[in-house]
Design a protein around this motif. Sequence first.
Motif: not given
Length: 402
Positions: A308-326
């Motif tokens: 759960v912890r690992v996949m939460t990291d992946v989900d938040q990076l993919h759906s929230v943060h990386i799109p904003r950063w780029l």
Amino acid sequence: MTSIKGSDANPAETVPTEVDVAIVGAGLAGTTLATVLGNVGRKVALVDPHRTHPDEFRAEKLGTDQTHLFEKLGLDSIVLPLMTSMDDIHVFRLGQLFARERRVEYGFSYGALINGLRAALPPQVPVTVGKVAEIMTGPDKQRLVLNTGAIIEARLVVVATGHSEAVRRAVGVRRIEESKGHSLSIGFDLATPPDECAYQAVTCFARRPEDRIAYLSVFPINGVMRGNMFGYREAGEPWTKAFRKDPQKMLCEMMPEIAAQCGNFKISGPVDIRPIDLTRTEGHRRDGVVFVGDAFCTTDPTPGVGIVRVMTDVDQLHSVHIPRWLETPGMAADKICAFYDDPVKIAADEDGMRVSHYARAITAGTGLEWRFRRLRNNTARQLMIIGRKMGHLGLRREPGMA
């Protein structure tokens, strides 16, 4: 610039590969993140020392909550065929059948799961085989030099190397031990095949606190009955050495109530023993690089919250943060820190640490508070067992009898 010893790269002769995101480590976090980013058109490089993930004893069972996370990422059609489902789990407590849980869980081999995920990577995101020899990070562009001579330039580097320390040290990140030798995970195959076991799956909680064992889970994986046992022992202590030498004897002594139904715990093959440390990261708030999954922190697998912890990291990076950063130039630390300060990520990490400490204390804590809690919990469970037995007796009485 930071470097890792053992480099045989010759970067002067290599044309760099330019990508949006370079992911170092193709385990669960790295491969799933590479897949979902590649599926939305991001240019991704996925780097790992091995083309095929080796067999290793890691997570081997998950429930519907975890599968929902894969479903949310659109990966359920990939992972579910790699798993063995079960929906009838007999739970033993205090040496007696306590509950029969009709819920769906899944058993899997970690290596087979990762290799299945790698096989399903988007064609434009192959695994680049190699080790990072040099890594240079900054507020604008990141540069990886591999031991093969390949060079990867990226706007962002994601470190998903699990417990491996080489890249972490090269970047300058420190792993802080919160609880060294916190728990012990033990894995083994039973000689009895699933169709000869009395139960489809079993969870048996230890009866004696002095054993310092939380529970044993027995479940099917691809035609084999697999045992996972979790406890609070040390890898080098006499108990652990004795278990490795004769696991059948010790299991039959600890859990005789289910021994016969599990083929008297005859073991097939070696016993895997994996010590677990609880760790966290310091020095990670820096330009151009983000740490995820076990590369960021590690928790106890006993309460089953790691995926759960690992996949939460992946989900938040993919759906929230990386799109904003780029969306905007640069990749300075203030951007990266938005991920570490994400309340969803913080909650998952904190919950993982909280239940890790609780699982150890409620199983093997020697203080008065934890002894009282165990006594209270076991008294309540014993009363529930007695109540159920009396209820069954009442149902067997003939109609009209007082």
